[in-house]
Design a protein around this motif. Sequence first.
Motif, PDB file in Angstrom:
ATOM      1  N   ALA A 411      -7.894  12.919   4.124  1.00  0.00           N
ATOM      2  CA  ALA A 411      -7.220  13.020   2.830  1.00  0.00           C
ATOM      3  C   ALA A 411      -6.060  12.028   2.745  1.00  0.00           C
ATOM      4  O   ALA A 411      -5.830  11.403   1.696  1.00  0.00           O
ATOM      5  CB  ALA A 411      -6.720  14.437   2.606  1.00  0.00           C
ATOM      6  N   VAL A 412      -5.335  11.860   3.839  1.00  0.00           N
ATOM      7  CA  VAL A 412      -4.250  10.864   3.857  1.00  0.00           C
ATOM      8  C   VAL A 412      -4.822   9.461   3.688  1.00  0.00           C
ATOM      9  O   VAL A 412      -4.249   8.620   2.980  1.00  0.00           O
ATOM     10  CB  VAL A 412      -3.459  10.993   5.173  1.00  0.00           C
ATOM     11  CG1 VAL A 412      -2.446   9.855   5.297  1.00  0.00           C
ATOM     12  CG2 VAL A 412      -2.752  12.346   5.233  1.00  0.00           C
ATOM     13  N   HIS A 415      -5.636   8.884   0.137  1.00  0.00           N
ATOM     14  CA  HIS A 415      -4.428   8.703  -0.677  1.00  0.00           C
ATOM     15  C   HIS A 415      -4.005   7.237  -0.721  1.00  0.00           C
ATOM     16  O   HIS A 415      -3.538   6.749  -1.760  1.00  0.00           O
ATOM     17  CB  HIS A 415      -3.296   9.561  -0.106  1.00  0.00           C
ATOM     18  CG  HIS A 415      -1.974   9.328  -0.766  1.00  0.00           C
ATOM     19  ND1 HIS A 415      -1.710   9.722  -2.065  1.00  0.00           N
ATOM     20  CD2 HIS A 415      -0.833   8.737  -0.324  1.00  0.00           C
ATOM     21  CE1 HIS A 415      -0.471   9.397  -2.393  1.00  0.00           C
ATOM     22  NE2 HIS A 415       0.079   8.801  -1.347  1.00  0.00           N
ATOM     23  N   SER A 422     -11.884   5.259  -1.211  1.00  0.00           N
ATOM     24  CA  SER A 422     -11.182   6.508  -1.525  1.00  0.00           C
ATOM     25  C   SER A 422     -12.172   7.634  -1.781  1.00  0.00           C
ATOM     26  O   SER A 422     -11.973   8.767  -1.322  1.00  0.00           O
ATOM     27  CB  SER A 422     -10.270   6.304  -2.738  1.00  0.00           C
ATOM     28  OG  SER A 422      -9.653   7.514  -3.100  1.00  0.00           O
ATOM     29  N   THR A 426     -12.463  10.918   0.601  1.00  0.00           N
ATOM     30  CA  THR A 426     -12.312  12.247   0.001  1.00  0.00           C
ATOM     31  C   THR A 426     -13.513  13.124   0.301  1.00  0.00           C
ATOM     32  O   THR A 426     -13.367  14.315   0.625  1.00  0.00           O
ATOM     33  CB  THR A 426     -12.125  12.112  -1.518  1.00  0.00           C
ATOM     34  OG1 THR A 426     -11.001  11.271  -1.791  1.00  0.00           O
ATOM     35  CG2 THR A 426     -11.896  13.471  -2.156  1.00  0.00           C
ATOM     36  N   THR A 492       5.056  13.846   1.007  1.00  0.00           N
ATOM     37  CA  THR A 492       3.961  13.721   0.052  1.00  0.00           C
ATOM     38  C   THR A 492       4.304  14.481  -1.230  1.00  0.00           C
ATOM     39  O   THR A 492       5.011  15.489  -1.208  1.00  0.00           O
ATOM     40  CB  THR A 492       2.663  14.269   0.668  1.00  0.00           C
ATOM     41  OG1 THR A 492       2.470  13.662   1.932  1.00  0.00           O
ATOM     42  CG2 THR A 492       1.469  13.974  -0.213  1.00  0.00           C
ATOM     43  N   ALA A 495       0.134  16.100  -4.660  1.00  0.00           N
ATOM     44  CA  ALA A 495      -1.229  16.065  -4.125  1.00  0.00           C
ATOM     45  C   ALA A 495      -1.392  16.951  -2.903  1.00  0.00           C
ATOM     46  O   ALA A 495      -2.521  17.317  -2.531  1.00  0.00           O
ATOM     47  CB  ALA A 495      -1.612  14.631  -3.774  1.00  0.00           C
ATOM     48  N   SER A 560     -10.432  12.719  -5.583  1.00  0.00           N
ATOM     49  CA  SER A 560     -10.106  11.336  -5.252  1.00  0.00           C
ATOM     50  C   SER A 560      -9.088  10.765  -6.230  1.00  0.00           C
ATOM     51  O   SER A 560      -8.129  10.088  -5.825  1.00  0.00           O
ATOM     52  CB  SER A 560     -11.382  10.492  -5.249  1.00  0.00           C
ATOM     53  OG  SER A 560     -11.105   9.139  -5.030  1.00  0.00           O
ATOM     54  N   LEU A 563      -5.704  12.354  -5.460  1.00  0.00           N
ATOM     55  CA  LEU A 563      -5.095  11.837  -4.239  1.00  0.00           C
ATOM     56  C   LEU A 563      -4.544  10.438  -4.439  1.00  0.00           C
ATOM     57  O   LEU A 563      -3.479  10.095  -3.909  1.00  0.00           O
ATOM     58  CB  LEU A 563      -6.122  11.847  -3.103  1.00  0.00           C
ATOM     59  CG  LEU A 563      -6.483  13.218  -2.521  1.00  0.00           C
ATOM     60  CD1 LEU A 563      -7.646  13.102  -1.552  1.00  0.00           C
ATOM     61  CD2 LEU A 563      -5.271  13.825  -1.813  1.00  0.00           C
ATOM     62  N   ARG A 564      -5.249   9.603  -5.194  1.00  0.00           N
ATOM     63  CA  ARG A 564      -4.759   8.241  -5.428  1.00  0.00           C
ATOM     64  C   ARG A 564      -3.534   8.239  -6.329  1.00  0.00           C
ATOM     65  O   ARG A 564      -2.573   7.515  -6.076  1.00  0.00           O
ATOM     66  CB  ARG A 564      -5.862   7.383  -6.059  1.00  0.00           C
ATOM     67  CG  ARG A 564      -7.017   7.092  -5.138  1.00  0.00           C
ATOM     68  CD  ARG A 564      -7.844   5.918  -5.675  1.00  0.00           C
ATOM     69  NE  ARG A 564      -8.202   6.077  -7.065  1.00  0.00           N
ATOM     70  CZ  ARG A 564      -9.302   6.685  -7.506  1.00  0.00           C
ATOM     71  NH1 ARG A 564     -10.152   7.186  -6.618  1.00  0.00           N
ATOM     72  NH2 ARG A 564      -9.564   6.782  -8.786  1.00  0.00           N
ATOM     73  N   GLY A 566      -1.482  11.034  -7.334  1.00  0.00           N
ATOM     74  CA  GLY A 566      -0.389  11.834  -6.811  1.00  0.00           C
ATOM     75  C   GLY A 566       0.475  12.488  -7.863  1.00  0.00           C
ATOM     76  O   GLY A 566       1.426  13.205  -7.526  1.00  0.00           O
TER      77      GLY A 566
END
Length: 606
Positions: A411-412, A415, A422, A426, A492, A495, A560, A563-564, A566
């Motif tokens: 997941a990191v 991100h 990505s 994910t 973080t 997200a 996805s 996560l990108r 945020g």
Amino acid sequence: MTAAPSPKAEAATETAAEAAAEARTDDDWSDDRTADDSNGDGGWADDGSTEDGWTDTDWSEDWTDETLALLRTLRAPHRRNRAKSVGYALYCVVLILIIWGGVPSLGLFLQASMGADYTGHGGDLLAAMPAGITAIGLTTFLLLVRDGLWRGPVVPPRAAADWLLIHPVRPRPVLRPWFWLSCAVAAFPGLVAAVGGMVALGLTVRAGLPAALGWCLLGGLGVPLLATCAALVVERSDRAARWVRRLTPYLTLLIMALAGQGALAVAGHPVRWLELVEMWSGPWGWAAIAALAPTSAAVAGGWVAAALLLVSTGAALVLGDRAAATVPLARLRERARTAAGVLAALRTVELRSARLAVSSANGSARQRRLRLPAPRRAWLVVPWRDTLALLRSPARLGRAMVLVVPALLCAVLAHGAAGVLSWLATAVALTFGYLAVAQLLEPARIETDDVRRASWSPYPFAALMLRHAVVPTLAGVLLGLACTGALLAAGTGPAAWLAPAAAPALVAAGLVNACRGVLRKDLMFSPSQGAGGGTGPLLFAVWYAAGPAVGVAALTPMFSSALRGGAAVPVGKAVLMAVVVAVLLLRWAQARAAKMSRVRPGESTS
């Protein structure tokens, strides 16, 4: 024309028949011809017998050579067919390695000769090698010694264990080939890894290919061979097996810590003194020292590590060759039956049956006797039973916690990635998350193995399955909240709340799989598909993994994007999507469970 057996071979058969008629049991024969391991010392020496574990007082004459020669003659057609099958399988493996590994590597070297520069990744590779290779070596040891708990490097076929070894033959000529076969099978992946290490070092740090291959071969062959010999100790000794079971959780955590340390080193935070301690801690670390020897990051004492690997591997192989014949006969017969059952389950894609057979054989299915106060309300009975089952099998919760770590790391990665990378990261993160929560669904899978087991419940079977999702969902959300806390502590944004939001949908996906019913072999084998199989295997795979496939595919796009980005809005949309997917998957699992309850055991749900 098959050669007629010699008079001496016929006499061997008659002597074997007389021996089988005696009152001497298999266990007595095992105790007489093997080392007494009741003290659990796990050593190689026996109690006064010869190196074969077979004394002159056991039988009046030795008919081993004649018996084995007769068997080789009788089994010659079968051996030829088996050699053809093994040769074809090896040909396919080598062809795949050449197509997917050799040809691309050759292309990279050609590009490097024309000016392409791949040394930009050399620093990261050298930084990751100390902890990374140590983690790989420890993983190899752990996997092979765990294999020694239920199968072991010395596993003859059932015919040899049940019939041949109770006859007047020395066990050493029968069992030694199987030990060396296990060594060869374990060494082959190490050989492939050594060649891959040579390519990586040659491209990224411009190391000489012959030197890189030689140093990588020391660890690539030495570590799996030493681990195979250690597995033989585990196969012979109950004390060693108990220690392996006790240390498995701690070794797993250590391997995860080493992987994390390697990631930190790549990020620019190496701990040099700790890496030196790890690399000199055992064969798993000596392999890292050897692999670093032809590079600019070489550690002092590379030749010492190479000598230690060579000497320890040679000594272990000599001792293992002598000890291969001293495995008790009763243990050989038990493991031959287990291995045959697991192989049969794998051939019919009964993965759960194979896993249960392995668990029951290696002793990992033992449960702790814990008690919880009985609930005062009827609706709490199912969650109470599931919680008690989870507490009595802490290994499942431990595996769930371990599988959460790679999910978090992926997941990191998602991100900080973009586009297809990505999406892929994910999807992998969600897959690991599903595997984590699936460890907590064992009570539901036990109920669906045979619907008659649910007769204790006053609820309809479909309603019972939904109640089995309560405890795994709560446990998954708690694990997700732990991940959220770690991510928020690292700075973080919103997200981080995606981790607990995904748990209910992933649990529902696991429940769908638990309620799939009788195995649909008709999807894999059907006369209408022709000789080539058609799309049967693909349809079977889609049916077999329908729950997680749908769940991961439905969650990947929104997760996805969240996560990108945020930001709070994409995260909120992803959370809402996870709730919708969870509800739909639970309805699907309920429908499957209702269909199962209307089918008698053994019938297909199609």
